[in-house]
Each structure stands twice: as structure tokens, then as C-alpha cells.
Design a protein around this motif. Structure first.
Motif, PDB file in Angstrom:
ATOM      1  N   GLU A  58       0.834  -1.201   0.000  1.00 58.08           N
ATOM      2  CA  GLU A  58       0.000   0.000   0.000  1.00 58.08           C
ATOM      3  C   GLU A  58       0.872   1.254   0.000  1.00 58.08           C
ATOM      4  OE1 GLU A  58      -3.290   2.565  -0.011  1.00 58.08           O
ATOM      5  OE2 GLU A  58      -2.980   0.513  -0.697  1.00 58.08           O
ATOM      6  N   ASN A  91       1.823   1.718  -3.418  1.00 51.13           N
ATOM      7  CA  ASN A  91       0.659   2.223  -4.163  1.00 51.13           C
ATOM      8  C   ASN A  91       0.519   3.733  -4.020  1.00 51.13           C
ATOM      9  OD1 ASN A  91      -0.171  -0.271  -5.186  1.00 51.13           O
ATOM     10  ND2 ASN A  91      -1.635  -0.641  -3.531  1.00 51.13           N
ATOM     11  N   PRO A 142       0.849   3.850   5.259  1.00 47.19           N
ATOM     12  CA  PRO A 142      -0.363   3.054   5.051  1.00 47.19           C
ATOM     13  C   PRO A 142      -1.146   2.811   6.331  1.00 47.19           C
ATOM     14  CG  PRO A 142       1.550   1.628   5.125  1.00 47.19           C
ATOM     15  CD  PRO A 142       2.066   3.040   5.214  1.00 47.19           C
ATOM     16  N   LEU A 185      -6.421  -2.843   5.999  1.00 52.18           N
ATOM     17  CA  LEU A 185      -6.432  -2.862   4.539  1.00 52.18           C
ATOM     18  C   LEU A 185      -7.158  -4.097   4.019  1.00 52.18           C
ATOM     19  CD1 LEU A 185      -2.670  -1.951   4.016  1.00 52.18           C
ATOM     20  CD2 LEU A 185      -4.608  -0.455   3.518  1.00 52.18           C
ATOM     21  N   VAL A 222      -5.454  -4.315  -2.261  1.00 55.53           N
ATOM     22  CA  VAL A 222      -4.096  -3.746  -2.236  1.00 55.53           C
ATOM     23  C   VAL A 222      -3.217  -4.441  -3.268  1.00 55.53           C
ATOM     24  CG1 VAL A 222      -1.990  -3.523  -0.846  1.00 55.53           C
ATOM     25  CG2 VAL A 222      -4.204  -2.952   0.153  1.00 55.53           C
TER      26      VAL A 222
END
Length: 192
Positions: free
Chosen positions: A52, A55, A112, A116, A121
Motif C-alpha cells: 500500500e 501504491n 499506510p 487494509l 491492495v
């Protein structure tokens, strides 16, 4: 800093990106979600948080790079000369001998959440990773020295496109070491 053959640089960066894509696809397909949610200490990231974190960088950089590539009227250049700042950022991110020497705290907008959805993810990461490979490939047709990309932590600072790609790949390498260490810690359930 000596100039680097642009095609060779992009080829190396793309190969490293494809390697990471393959590794994360394998992890997503063959690793139990519980393992991906395990960290190695209080307040430390698990594998999903690492992905993440990556990301968050992709959400910032890749749309900007794509727009800049679409707007670029530059032609390809044979050599890329790393900038001072871009080269510094890349060197500080790059792991050495399979180890991360200098620990860094993530900026708030790149930290992050501990909560999640693992499948989302991983899926998002794989989409971004494919996009990175395509953007690196498309960059064969532009001047890596002329296109400037604002950096996420201080958008008023712009780095050469070649430096941004090198930084992203070095940053990914850094966190790949972190993921490997996390998954090696619990090898019993890992079936790659």
C-alpha cells in the motif's frame, strides 16, 4: 555523474519492474492472507502495508508521468545524465548487498493504514506495476533529460524523468527486501 545509455537504463529498470511484478503475482496467488498481514514487531508494517505504501507513490507519480509523456514533443536521446538531487535520492533508497542500510520514516501521506483489504491492495499494486513497465517502455521515445516530474514530498522540486524512474525502482527494491524479510520470517506456510 557520468551519462548513461538511455536505452540500457530503461531496459534495466523495466527488467527490475517485471521481476517485482512476477514476485508479487506469485505472492498474491500462493501466500495465505494471514501471512501477508503479519508484521515483525509492534508498529512495524506487514507485507500489505508495504505494498500500500508503494501504491501511494504510484498514485502520485504514474498519472503525472503518463500526462507528461503524452504532452512531450521531445525525441529520444542517446544518453541520460542523472541530476545531482535525483541521483542522491536514488542512491539513498537503493539497498546494498540485499540489505537496507539507512532506515527512513515514511512521510505522512505515504504511511499506510493498518486496516487494509489485502486483495484490493495486491490487485491495485499489480495494475500500477504493469503501468510502470509500460511507461518505462514508452519513454524510449522521449528525452529523459528534458521531461521534469514534480516530486511527491515537495512538488516545487522537479526531477528529470530518468531520475524519477530510477528512484521509483530503487524505492521498490528497498521495499522488496523488506517483503522478503517478512515472508522469510514465517516460511512454514509460504508455498511459492
Amino acid at each position: 555523474m557520468k551519462p548513461i545509455n538511455s536505452s540500457e537504463l530503461l531496459s534495466k529498470l523495466r527488467a527490475k519492474s517485471l521481476f517485482l511484478l512476477d514476485q508479487i503475482e506469485n505472492i498474491g496467488n500462493h501466500t495465505p492472507m494471514e501471512l501477508l498481514e503479519m508484521n515483525d514487531g509492534m508498529g512495524r508494517w506487514n507485507t500489505l502495508q508495504v505494498l500500500e505504501h508503494l501504491n501511494t507513490y504510484y498514485r502520485y507519480y504514474l498519472p503525472r508521468i503518463e500526462t507528461l509523456l503524452e504532452k512531450s514533443a521531445t525525441g529520444p536521446n542517446q544518453y541520460f545524465k542523472p541530476g545531482f538531487l535525483g541521483n542522491y535520492f536514488t542512491r539513498t533508497m537503493q539497498p546494498r548487498n540485499g540489505r537496507v542500510a539507512n532506515k527512513m520514516k515514511a512521510m505522512k501521506n505515504h504511511s499506510p493504514s493498518p486496516e487494509l483489504d489485502g486483495r484490493l491492495v495486491i490487485s491495485e499494486f499489480l495494475q500500477w506495476q504493469r503501468k510502470l513497465g509500460l511507461l518505462i517502455e514508452r519513454s524510449e521515445n522521449v528525452n529523459l533529460n528534458k521531461i521534469r516530474v514534480p516530486i511527491s514530498i515537495a512538488p516545487f522540486i522537479k526531477l528529470k524523468l530518468g531520475d524519477v524512474f530510477a528512484f521509483i525502482v530503487a524505492h521498490n527494491n528497498r521495499h522488496w527486501v523488506q517483503i522478503e524479510n517478512l515472508l522469510e520470517r514465517y516460511p512454514v506456510t509460504l508455498t511459492l
